[in-house]
Design a protein around this motif. Structure first.
Motif, PDB file in Angstrom:
ATOM      1  N   ARG A   1       0.816  -1.218   0.000  1.00 27.78           N
ATOM      2  CA  ARG A   1       0.000   0.000   0.000  1.00 27.78           C
ATOM      3  C   ARG A   1       0.850   1.269   0.000  1.00 27.78           C
ATOM      4  NH1 ARG A   1      -5.418  -0.795   2.588  1.00 27.78           N
ATOM      5  NH2 ARG A   1      -5.793  -3.036   2.701  1.00 27.78           N
ATOM      6  N   PHE A   2       2.080   1.158   0.413  1.00 29.79           N
ATOM      7  CA  PHE A   2       2.958   2.332   0.541  1.00 29.79           C
ATOM      8  C   PHE A   2       4.182   2.110  -0.347  1.00 29.79           C
ATOM      9  CE2 PHE A   2       1.223   0.638   4.449  1.00 29.79           C
ATOM     10  CZ  PHE A   2       0.432   1.661   4.958  1.00 29.79           C
ATOM     11  N   ARG A   3       4.306   2.878  -1.400  1.00 30.85           N
ATOM     12  CA  ARG A   3       5.449   2.721  -2.309  1.00 30.85           C
ATOM     13  C   ARG A   3       6.134   4.063  -2.527  1.00 30.85           C
ATOM     14  NH1 ARG A   3       4.948  -2.190  -5.424  1.00 30.85           N
ATOM     15  NH2 ARG A   3       2.912  -3.164  -5.123  1.00 30.85           N
ATOM     16  N   ILE A   4       7.450   4.008  -2.661  1.00 36.77           N
ATOM     17  CA  ILE A   4       8.221   5.186  -3.065  1.00 36.77           C
ATOM     18  C   ILE A   4       9.090   4.754  -4.236  1.00 36.77           C
ATOM     19  CG2 ILE A   4       9.954   6.893  -2.420  1.00 36.77           C
ATOM     20  CD1 ILE A   4       8.923   6.703   0.448  1.00 36.77           C
ATOM     21  N   ASN A   5       8.846   5.373  -5.378  1.00 33.17           N
ATOM     22  CA  ASN A   5       9.525   4.997  -6.623  1.00 33.17           C
ATOM     23  C   ASN A   5       9.484   3.482  -6.847  1.00 33.17           C
ATOM     24  OD1 ASN A   5      10.040   7.720  -6.701  1.00 33.17           O
ATOM     25  ND2 ASN A   5      12.169   7.515  -7.296  1.00 33.17           N
ATOM     26  N   GLY A   6       8.317   2.920  -6.600  1.00 30.62           N
ATOM     27  CA  GLY A   6       8.076   1.513  -6.887  1.00 30.62           C
ATOM     28  C   GLY A   6       8.454   0.556  -5.777  1.00 30.62           C
TER      29      GLY A   6
ATOM     30  N   ALA B   1       0.342   6.405   5.988  1.00 30.56           N
ATOM     31  CA  ALA B   1       0.891   6.768   4.678  1.00 30.56           C
ATOM     32  C   ALA B   1       1.388   8.207   4.669  1.00 30.56           C
ATOM     33  CB  ALA B   1      -0.171   6.567   3.594  1.00 30.56           C
ATOM     34  N   LEU B   2       0.595   9.115   5.237  1.00 28.64           N
ATOM     35  CA  LEU B   2       0.971  10.527   5.223  1.00 28.64           C
ATOM     36  C   LEU B   2       2.212  10.782   6.087  1.00 28.64           C
ATOM     37  CD1 LEU B   2      -2.629  12.022   5.399  1.00 28.64           C
ATOM     38  CD2 LEU B   2      -1.133  11.900   3.402  1.00 28.64           C
ATOM     39  N   VAL B   3       2.299  10.079   7.209  1.00 24.97           N
ATOM     40  CA  VAL B   3       3.493  10.191   8.055  1.00 24.97           C
ATOM     41  C   VAL B   3       4.711   9.634   7.320  1.00 24.97           C
ATOM     42  CG1 VAL B   3       4.579   9.392  10.188  1.00 24.97           C
ATOM     43  CG2 VAL B   3       2.177  10.117  10.204  1.00 24.97           C
ATOM     44  N   TYR B   4       4.532   8.483   6.695  1.00 25.80           N
ATOM     45  CA  TYR B   4       5.633   7.795   5.997  1.00 25.80           C
ATOM     46  C   TYR B   4       6.202   8.652   4.875  1.00 25.80           C
ATOM     47  CZ  TYR B   4       7.897   4.051   3.256  1.00 25.80           C
ATOM     48  OH  TYR B   4       8.779   3.277   2.555  1.00 25.80           O
ATOM     49  N   PHE B   5       5.337   9.212   4.046  1.00 24.87           N
ATOM     50  CA  PHE B   5       5.820  10.015   2.921  1.00 24.87           C
ATOM     51  C   PHE B   5       6.510  11.293   3.399  1.00 24.87           C
ATOM     52  CE2 PHE B   5       2.165   7.947   0.412  1.00 24.87           C
ATOM     53  CZ  PHE B   5       2.988   6.910  -0.003  1.00 24.87           C
ATOM     54  N   LYS B   6       6.008  11.879   4.470  1.00 23.35           N
ATOM     55  CA  LYS B   6       6.662  13.071   5.031  1.00 23.35           C
ATOM     56  C   LYS B   6       8.059  12.724   5.524  1.00 23.35           C
ATOM     57  CE  LYS B   6       7.071  17.098   7.235  1.00 23.35           C
ATOM     58  NZ  LYS B   6       7.099  18.411   6.577  1.00 23.35           N
ATOM     59  N   ARG B   7       8.171  11.645   6.281  1.00 24.25           N
ATOM     60  CA  ARG B   7       9.469  11.278   6.846  1.00 24.25           C
ATOM     61  C   ARG B   7      10.468  10.854   5.780  1.00 24.25           C
ATOM     62  NH1 ARG B   7       7.687   7.781  12.230  1.00 24.25           N
ATOM     63  NH2 ARG B   7       6.894   9.562  13.435  1.00 24.25           N
TER      64      ARG B   7
END
Length: 430
Positions: free
Chosen positions: A85-90, A125-131
């Motif tokens: 559910r949580f991806r950063i650049n794949g 998700a919002l915490v993860y992307f911020k960090r």
């Protein structure tokens, strides 16, 4: 208390499902306050709609990644593992990060106002992307839009893919009512793009966009596209592109790609460094498992998460277009709260033989119920008690020139992925 293992953390998080589905933003807002409101000031793209949210998101994410940006992507549900559910650049979140963040999130819950599972996961998700300092994050709406947990963000641009009847117990009985809920993601002054076509739906979008001073752009009017034998031609507000190749199969993906390109154009006009080359490479590299996903060639085996009547009709048209004249063996498992007759009517007419089955999930409909709902005019078929059993049976019936289609639910597709590639698709511990 911090969970001691990934399995314990997931168990604690899944227990929030007992609170069911509740619409409202306050629980998510309170969770985010405990983390210092990490969503404020961050850059997002917000995507709602009945079908195609994931495909549009994947196309856009791939384009922005090609442009060198660090792109977060939040989607639901997952196919095999929660961390998808949580991806950063794949790359998906690691189990270790999940354990830590689940522990923090559970620790921030106010007992008097417990969040639902989706609200807690959205806050994560919002915490993860911020960090992790993403340049931009793409957020898929879970259900509806107006009161969905994701609707606390203020995006740079919004999109509504399309509208059809779904989740009517929550969103309304008519297309206009559902459109009104979806249009709740439209923010004052924030451009919104849509691929919806129904006049009643568009009139709702136009009215709300006008009230909020949000520019509205439509695929098929301000933005156009055409599929040719050489690829996709795109006619945007600022440029035209020809002979584009898509990494996602299915004739319906042309419209999703056009919507993603329109969003990329809008971001470029806002100062993001996105070139034509980034667009071309991104579209071609895009990959989204379980969406017209071919996992075998002889016979052709396709996995697709279509689970409502509109998606199933598009899937049937895509299969007929790409594999004309082939005998089709259908493996189908559907959730019991879906429009089972509507889903079946979209795909049974192109099927030669049907294996009705179910994934290991509480909401899955009994295979005998599916077979009964198919009616007396359905193709010949049988039931199978599990996805692996159904796949084995389909393979035993199929010749090299046949097509096996596995669909009906993302849960069905998730279990099938484990069968076809167990090393790559290792599920979460039970």
């Amino acid at each position: 208390m911090q969970p001691s293992s990934y399995q314990e953390a997931l168990g604690s998080l899944y227990r929030l499902q007992k609170f069911g589905i509740k619409f409202g933003l306050s629980q998510t807002a309170h969770l985010l306050e405990a983390f210092g409101n990490p969503h404020l000031g961050e850059r997002y793209v917000h995507i709602a709609g009945t079908n195609g949210k994931g495909s549009v998101s994947v196309f856009l994410a791939a384009i922005l990644e090609e442009a060198g940006y660090r792109v977060g992507f939040y989607s639901s549900p997952h196919l095999v593992r929660f961390t998808e559910r949580f991806r950063i650049n794949g790359a998906e979140m690691s189990p270790q990060e999940a354990v830590s963040l689940i522990g923090e999130t559970l620790g921030a819950i106010v007992p008097e106002e417990p969040p639902t599972f989706f609200e807690a996961v959205t806050a994560m998700a919002l915490v993860y992307f911020k960090r992790r300092q993403t340049d931009l994050a793409i957020l898929e709406v879970g259900m509806g839009g107006r009161l969905d947990a994701t609707n606390l963000i203020t995006p740079l641009v919004s999109a509504i893919t399309n509208i059809s009847l779904e989740h009517q117990a929550y969103l309304g009985r008519t297309l206009r009512q559902i459109a009104w809920e979806k249009a709740g993601i439209i923010k004052p002054g924030v451009p919104v793009f849509t691929a919806a076509q129904q006049p009643a739906v568009l009139s709702v979008f136009e009215g709300i966009a006008r009230q909020k001073g949000a520019p509205l752009y439509r695929i098929g009017k301000e933005i156009r596209y055409r599929k040719t034998s050489r690829g996709l031609n795109f006619y945007g507000r600022f440029q035209s592109l020809r002979d584009l190749q898509l990494g996602l199969r299915g004739c319906y993906q042309s419209r999703n790609a056009a919507l993603a390109l329109a969003l990329a154009e809008e971001l470029r006009e806002a100062g993001w460094a996105v070139s034509e080359d980034h667009m071309r490479r991104g579209l071609q590299k895009a990959f989204w498992p379980g969406r017209m996903h071919v996992v075998s060639e002889e016979p052709v085996i396709i996995l697709d998460g279509a689970h409502n009547p509109a998606a199933m009709r598009h899937l049937a048209a895509a299969v007929q277009s790409e594999f004309p004249g082939r005998r089709l063996i259908l493996v189908i498992g559907i959730m019991e709260d879906k429009d089972i007759p509507g889903v079946l009517s979209g795909i049974l007419p192109i099927s030669s033989y049907v294996i009705y089955t179910r994934p290991v999930y509480a909401r899955a409909a009994d295979p005998k119920q599916l077979m009964s709902a198919a009616g007396t005019h359905a193709p010949p078929g049988e039931t199978a008690g599990s996805i692996p059993e159904a796949i084995a049976r389909a393979r035993s019936l199929a010749g090299k020139e046949d097509v096996i289609l596995i669909c009906g639910s993302l849960f069905t597709v998730g279990e099938a992925l484990v069968v076809f590639d167990p090393l790559k698709n290792q599920p979460d511990p039970p």
